[in-house]
Motif scaffolding. Structure first.
Motif, PDB file in Angstrom:
ATOM      1  N   MET A   1      38.367  26.936  55.796  1.00 14.41           N
ATOM      2  CA  MET A   1      38.501  27.045  54.288  1.00 14.41           C
ATOM      3  C   MET A   1      37.401  28.033  53.781  1.00 14.41           C
ATOM      4  N   ALA A   2      37.732  28.968  52.984  1.00 15.78           N
ATOM      5  CA  ALA A   2      36.867  29.833  52.288  1.00 15.78           C
ATOM      6  C   ALA A   2      36.015  29.398  51.317  1.00 15.78           C
ATOM      7  N   PHE A   3      34.547  29.825  51.196  1.00 16.11           N
ATOM      8  CA  PHE A   3      33.714  29.167  50.280  1.00 16.11           C
ATOM      9  C   PHE A   3      34.057  29.345  48.851  1.00 16.11           C
ATOM     10  N   VAL A   4      34.545  30.561  48.726  1.00 25.24           N
ATOM     11  CA  VAL A   4      35.317  31.013  47.291  1.00 25.24           C
ATOM     12  C   VAL A   4      36.832  30.948  47.547  1.00 25.24           C
ATOM     13  N   GLU A   5      37.561  29.912  46.925  1.00 25.03           N
ATOM     14  CA  GLU A   5      38.975  29.695  47.147  1.00 25.03           C
ATOM     15  C   GLU A   5      39.678  30.784  45.785  1.00 25.03           C
ATOM     16  N   PRO A   6      40.814  31.291  45.912  1.00 28.43           N
ATOM     17  CA  PRO A   6      41.661  31.727  44.764  1.00 28.43           C
ATOM     18  C   PRO A   6      41.622  30.824  43.560  1.00 28.43           C
ATOM     19  N   VAL A   7      41.128  31.477  42.404  1.00 25.63           N
ATOM     20  CA  VAL A   7      41.134  30.598  41.241  1.00 25.63           C
ATOM     21  C   VAL A   7      41.035  31.624  40.134  1.00 25.63           C
ATOM     22  N   THR A   8      41.803  31.018  38.929  1.00 25.98           N
ATOM     23  CA  THR A   8      41.781  31.976  37.755  1.00 25.98           C
ATOM     24  C   THR A   8      40.805  31.109  36.656  1.00 25.98           C
ATOM     25  N   LEU A   9      40.151  31.864  36.050  1.00 22.81           N
ATOM     26  CA  LEU A   9      39.031  31.398  35.043  1.00 22.81           C
ATOM     27  C   LEU A   9      39.591  32.082  33.691  1.00 22.81           C
ATOM     28  N   ARG A  10      39.392  31.319  32.650  1.00 20.02           N
ATOM     29  CA  ARG A  10      39.640  31.931  31.171  1.00 20.02           C
ATOM     30  C   ARG A  10      39.075  31.209  30.303  1.00 20.02           C
ATOM     31  N   ASP A  11      38.635  31.758  29.297  1.00 24.14           N
ATOM     32  CA  ASP A  11      37.947  31.608  28.155  1.00 24.14           C
ATOM     33  C   ASP A  11      37.793  32.759  26.917  1.00 24.14           C
ATOM     34  N   ARG A  12      37.881  32.265  25.866  1.00 26.43           N
ATOM     35  CA  ARG A  12      37.723  33.178  24.396  1.00 26.43           C
ATOM     36  C   ARG A  12      38.401  34.659  24.772  1.00 26.43           C
ATOM     37  N   GLY A  13      39.832  34.283  25.237  1.00 24.81           N
ATOM     38  CA  GLY A  13      40.654  35.666  25.235  1.00 24.81           C
ATOM     39  C   GLY A  13      40.584  36.183  26.501  1.00 24.81           C
ATOM     40  N   ILE A  14      39.613  35.916  27.342  1.00 22.23           N
ATOM     41  CA  ILE A  14      39.633  36.699  28.695  1.00 22.23           C
ATOM     42  C   ILE A  14      40.042  35.804  29.925  1.00 22.23           C
ATOM     43  N   ARG A  15      40.599  36.519  30.799  1.00 19.95           N
ATOM     44  CA  ARG A  15      41.263  35.749  32.072  1.00 19.95           C
ATOM     45  C   ARG A  15      40.780  36.485  33.329  1.00 19.95           C
ATOM     46  N   LEU A  16      40.115  35.745  33.909  1.00 23.93           N
ATOM     47  CA  LEU A  16      39.611  36.326  35.273  1.00 23.93           C
ATOM     48  C   LEU A  16      40.650  35.752  36.557  1.00 23.93           C
ATOM     49  N   GLU A  17      41.563  36.636  37.074  1.00 28.05           N
ATOM     50  CA  GLU A  17      42.527  36.176  38.163  1.00 28.05           C
ATOM     51  C   GLU A  17      42.269  37.247  39.271  1.00 28.05           C
ATOM     52  N   PRO A  18      42.693  36.536  40.476  1.00 24.04           N
ATOM     53  CA  PRO A  18      42.188  37.382  41.794  1.00 24.04           C
ATOM     54  C   PRO A  18      42.830  38.780  41.744  1.00 24.04           C
ATOM     55  N   LEU A  19      41.890  39.688  41.968  1.00 21.96           N
ATOM     56  CA  LEU A  19      42.260  40.988  42.021  1.00 21.96           C
ATOM     57  C   LEU A  19      43.476  41.227  43.014  1.00 21.96           C
ATOM     58  N   ALA A  20      44.529  41.914  42.652  1.00 17.80           N
ATOM     59  CA  ALA A  20      45.698  42.212  43.783  1.00 17.80           C
ATOM     60  C   ALA A  20      46.166  43.553  43.453  1.00 17.80           C
ATOM     61  N   LEU A  21      46.994  43.871  44.432  1.00 19.49           N
ATOM     62  CA  LEU A  21      47.624  45.598  44.433  1.00 19.49           C
ATOM     63  C   LEU A  21      48.411  45.577  43.086  1.00 19.49           C
ATOM     64  N   SER A  22      48.962  44.408  42.424  1.00 16.76           N
ATOM     65  CA  SER A  22      49.747  44.479  41.147  1.00 16.76           C
ATOM     66  C   SER A  22      48.788  44.895  40.115  1.00 16.76           C
ATOM     67  N   HIS A  23      47.417  45.010  40.119  1.00 17.50           N
ATOM     68  CA  HIS A  23      46.520  45.528  39.456  1.00 17.50           C
ATOM     69  C   HIS A  23      46.514  47.002  39.283  1.00 17.50           C
ATOM     70  N   GLU A  24      46.976  47.660  40.142  1.00 18.96           N
ATOM     71  CA  GLU A  24      46.499  49.112  40.565  1.00 18.96           C
ATOM     72  C   GLU A  24      46.719  49.923  39.089  1.00 18.96           C
ATOM     73  N   GLN A  25      48.029  50.003  38.473  1.00 20.23           N
ATOM     74  CA  GLN A  25      48.094  50.610  37.607  1.00 20.23           C
ATOM     75  C   GLN A  25      47.249  50.379  36.239  1.00 20.23           C
ATOM     76  N   GLY A  26      47.031  49.018  36.030  1.00 23.26           N
ATOM     77  CA  GLY A  26      46.065  48.692  34.845  1.00 23.26           C
ATOM     78  C   GLY A  26      44.452  48.882  35.081  1.00 23.26           C
ATOM     79  N   LEU A  27      44.219  48.993  36.445  1.00 25.25           N
ATOM     80  CA  LEU A  27      42.905  49.201  36.802  1.00 25.25           C
ATOM     81  C   LEU A  27      42.553  50.635  36.714  1.00 25.25           C
TER      82      LEU A  27
END
Length: 198
Positions: A1-27
């Motif tokens: 098991m990885a020390f850092v497991e996939p997780v989505t974190l959110r607060d104050r209108g901001i979302r941190l989600e695991p980076l994926a190839l689907s983010h290519e255009q946005g990034l």
């Protein structure tokens, strides 16, 4: 098991989600906002290199030494930038936070403070980290000020530590925060965010 497991974190209108190839255009669009790859002291990819940048981050996740997030506007889904846990050392419960950059239009807003608060909270409160670290270029004074505002302490400077994109060799400024310092740092960051919201 990885020390850092996939997780989505959110607060104050901001979302941190695991980076994926689907983010290519946005990034790529986020990097283009301010032509960030032209900055000598950051690791922002040029638009045509965005896919390779994400693939490298995913390979590092597989290897267990980096976990990259896309930083997203929760309401619109717009990618604002990216940030990562890296140099993950499960044996001593230590992570560093870095590989962080945001489109120019959200720099100097609540976005970075919110993202760091989420990541530090997850590191200390969920992963049980003893230490969270940061590193930055000795010429990246804005980054040094931002890290110090988080409450991190300067550990020192690693001289001749890494290559910059232009081929010059940089000194790296190292910072850290111990678990015992987190409650006070958290209180201060929440205070700053509340003041910013007024």
């Amino acid at each position: 098991m990885a020390f850092v497991e996939p997780v989505t974190l959110r607060d104050r209108g901001i979302r941190l989600e695991p980076l994926a190839l689907s983010h290519e255009q946005g990034l790529a669009a986020a990097a283009a906002d301010g032509e960030l790859w032209k900055l000598r002291i950051t690791s922002v990819p040029e638009p045509q290199d965005t896919r390779a940048y994400i693939e490298a981050a995913l390979k590092m996740r597989e290897d267990g030494n980096r976990f990259a997030f896309a930083v997203v506007d929760d309401a619109t889904g717009k990618v604002l930038g990216t940030t990562s846990y890296h140099d993950i050392v499960p044996a001593v419960k230590r992570v560093e936070i870095g590989w962080t950059w945001y489109c120019k239009s959200v720099q100097r807003t609540h976005v970075n403070t919110t993202a760091k608060l989420l990541m530090m909270g997850h590191a200390f409160d969920t992963l049980g980290c003893h230490v969270v670290g940061w590193r930055t270029d000795n010429y990246n004074f804005a980054s040094q000020r931002a890290i110090e505002r988080l409450g991190a302490k300067k550990d020192g400077v690693l001289r001749g530590h890494a290559l910059r994109r232009d081929g010059t060799i940089r000194d790296t400024v190292m910072y850290s925060m111990r678990a015992g310092e987190w409650p006070e740092a958290k209180a201060q960051l929440l205070y700053l965010l509340e003041r910013h919201a007024q």
